[in-house]
Scaffold this active site. Sequence first.
Site, PDB file in Angstrom:
ATOM      1  N   HIS A   1     -64.462 -70.133  72.249  1.00 18.33           N
ATOM      2  CA  HIS A   1     -64.655 -71.313  71.388  1.00 18.33           C
ATOM      3  C   HIS A   1     -63.405 -72.185  71.469  1.00 18.33           C
ATOM      4  O   HIS A   1     -63.088 -72.698  72.532  1.00 18.33           O
ATOM      5  CB  HIS A   1     -64.970 -70.846  69.960  1.00 18.33           C
ATOM      6  CG  HIS A   1     -65.489 -71.923  69.050  1.00 18.33           C
ATOM      7  ND1 HIS A   1     -65.945 -73.139  69.489  1.00 18.33           N
ATOM      8  CD2 HIS A   1     -65.631 -71.956  67.686  1.00 18.33           C
ATOM      9  CE1 HIS A   1     -66.342 -73.869  68.459  1.00 18.33           C
ATOM     10  NE2 HIS A   1     -66.160 -73.174  67.360  1.00 18.33           N
TER      11      HIS A   1
ATOM     12  N   HIS B   1     -71.388 -76.019  79.172  1.00 16.35           N
ATOM     13  CA  HIS B   1     -71.557 -76.086  77.723  1.00 16.35           C
ATOM     14  C   HIS B   1     -72.884 -75.445  77.370  1.00 16.35           C
ATOM     15  O   HIS B   1     -73.849 -75.526  78.127  1.00 16.35           O
ATOM     16  CB  HIS B   1     -71.523 -77.546  77.240  1.00 16.35           C
ATOM     17  CG  HIS B   1     -71.405 -77.679  75.755  1.00 16.35           C
ATOM     18  ND1 HIS B   1     -72.499 -77.624  74.926  1.00 16.35           N
ATOM     19  CD2 HIS B   1     -70.321 -77.845  74.956  1.00 16.35           C
ATOM     20  CE1 HIS B   1     -72.093 -77.764  73.672  1.00 16.35           C
ATOM     21  NE2 HIS B   1     -70.781 -77.893  73.650  1.00 16.35           N
TER      22      HIS B   1
ATOM     23  N   ARG C   1     -67.087 -86.743  74.704  1.00 16.64           N
ATOM     24  CA  ARG C   1     -65.725 -86.594  74.192  1.00 16.64           C
ATOM     25  C   ARG C   1     -64.722 -86.516  75.340  1.00 16.64           C
ATOM     26  O   ARG C   1     -63.580 -86.977  75.215  1.00 16.64           O
ATOM     27  CB  ARG C   1     -65.645 -85.346  73.308  1.00 16.64           C
ATOM     28  CG  ARG C   1     -66.569 -85.400  72.097  1.00 16.64           C
ATOM     29  CD  ARG C   1     -66.627 -84.063  71.367  1.00 16.64           C
ATOM     30  NE  ARG C   1     -67.117 -83.003  72.229  1.00 16.64           N
ATOM     31  CZ  ARG C   1     -67.128 -81.708  71.901  1.00 16.64           C
ATOM     32  NH1 ARG C   1     -66.660 -81.324  70.724  1.00 16.64           N
ATOM     33  NH2 ARG C   1     -67.603 -80.807  72.730  1.00 16.64           N
TER      34      ARG C   1
ATOM     35  N   ASP D   1     -62.819 -79.813  76.249  1.00 16.68           N
ATOM     36  CA  ASP D   1     -61.580 -79.078  76.515  1.00 16.68           C
ATOM     37  C   ASP D   1     -60.963 -79.414  77.872  1.00 16.68           C
ATOM     38  O   ASP D   1     -59.782 -79.164  78.089  1.00 16.68           O
ATOM     39  CB  ASP D   1     -61.839 -77.571  76.457  1.00 16.68           C
ATOM     40  CG  ASP D   1     -62.304 -77.122  75.088  1.00 16.68           C
ATOM     41  OD1 ASP D   1     -61.711 -77.562  74.095  1.00 16.68           O
ATOM     42  OD2 ASP D   1     -63.263 -76.327  75.014  1.00 16.68           O
TER      43      ASP D   1
END
Length: 440
Positions: free
Chosen positions: A271, A318, A327, A373
């Site tokens: 996570h 994902h 994002r 990320d």
Amino acid sequence: MGYVKNRFKEVADQLAAEIKTLLQEHGETSLGEVTLAQAYQGARGIPALVTETSLLDSNEGIRFRGYSIPELREKLPKVDGGIEPTPEGLFYLLLTGDMPTDEDAGHISTTWARRSHVPNHVFEVIEALPVTTHPMTQFCAAILALQTESKFAKAYADGISKKEYWDYTYEDAMTLIARLPRVAAYIYRRKYKDGKHIQPDGMLDWSANFAHMMGFDDNQFKELMRLYLTIHSDHEGGNVSAHATHLVGSALSDPYLSFCAGMTGLAGPLHGLANQEVIRWIEELQANLGTQEPTKEQIAEYIKKTLSEGKVVPGYGHAVLRKTDPRFVAQMEFAKKHCPDDATVKTVWNVYEVAPPILESTGKIKNPWPNVDAHSGALLKHYGLLEEDFYTVLFGVSRALGVLASLCWDRALGFPIERPKSFTTEWAKAQVAKAGKATA
């Protein structure tokens, strides 16, 4: 290993093999509204939660109250002279569903500034831990120490009506969010800056004050913090940090205890800890190839080598998304404007061009595109926030906005304690046998 441990391993290996065969042969067996495979594989994709604040679409990405990331960057209030949205405005949107005015965002900002004083015993709890303790462990300990301030816990002990739960939940949420930057910055300065702390500046907005207390007064970095804390705030209810907060909150644990549960989930490598793994993989790539700016051909070979060793390319893939994470795109646009010549940032972009077709060609990856990320670490490094272990704390400060807004809604709507039904593998095998007889 000891005979009990050996026996456990023997039994576990046997059952794991049985489950693997069971899913291969009968994974689509219906258990009512779900299949056997869905039950065993993390309940992925099963509609079973209500989260009002955001919705994740596999093709469109995250929408906050119906607004996309680009729309938020355009429409949310900004500080004077700024171009990135403020988290204060986003929190108002998550709570009410209304796009805030500058006055609305300013009211949230002022409220958080008034409530930002952290009791001394919280710092004492942090100081009681070895300075080598992981920042997320220190963060969670501090959140639990803050729980002494819970208005919900005190009111519940006094016997409030169910109709008042939302009120005290809201008060706790506002105070907790207000104090998180001070706590997080204290942990940062304690661990990485010899304990030389910086006092808050009440004239700054929430994000800028956080940056200031960490020791970063560059206006571009403050803008990055506004963007980062906005886009990491919420990702509907099924991710671990959101679900854990909701689950623990459903037992009427106060917002401090609930949020701490979410943060222990965020600390997991599958996570929130993933953002550390991405930047470390990029740095290992650069080190192994002996250059800060490897060519796309060199990157492609390194990716193939990574996959051949049975490893993953961090930051790609994902659970829900089937396109480039919006994002990621927002951070890329920020970087193109503010630091287009940074070697690590350019490497991130080159990986973005090279990795998806290689990953797609394996035939094993449903989503070969980058997630949030994949970019954040390179931006943080550019501005001098080098301590990778701290990145998940930043994520946690941001995620508070989404999960605590959702918790307010849980209490306002009177959602009950969450209690899904579980079963044993023996029961599952019996259902498969029953389904087989019915088919015959």
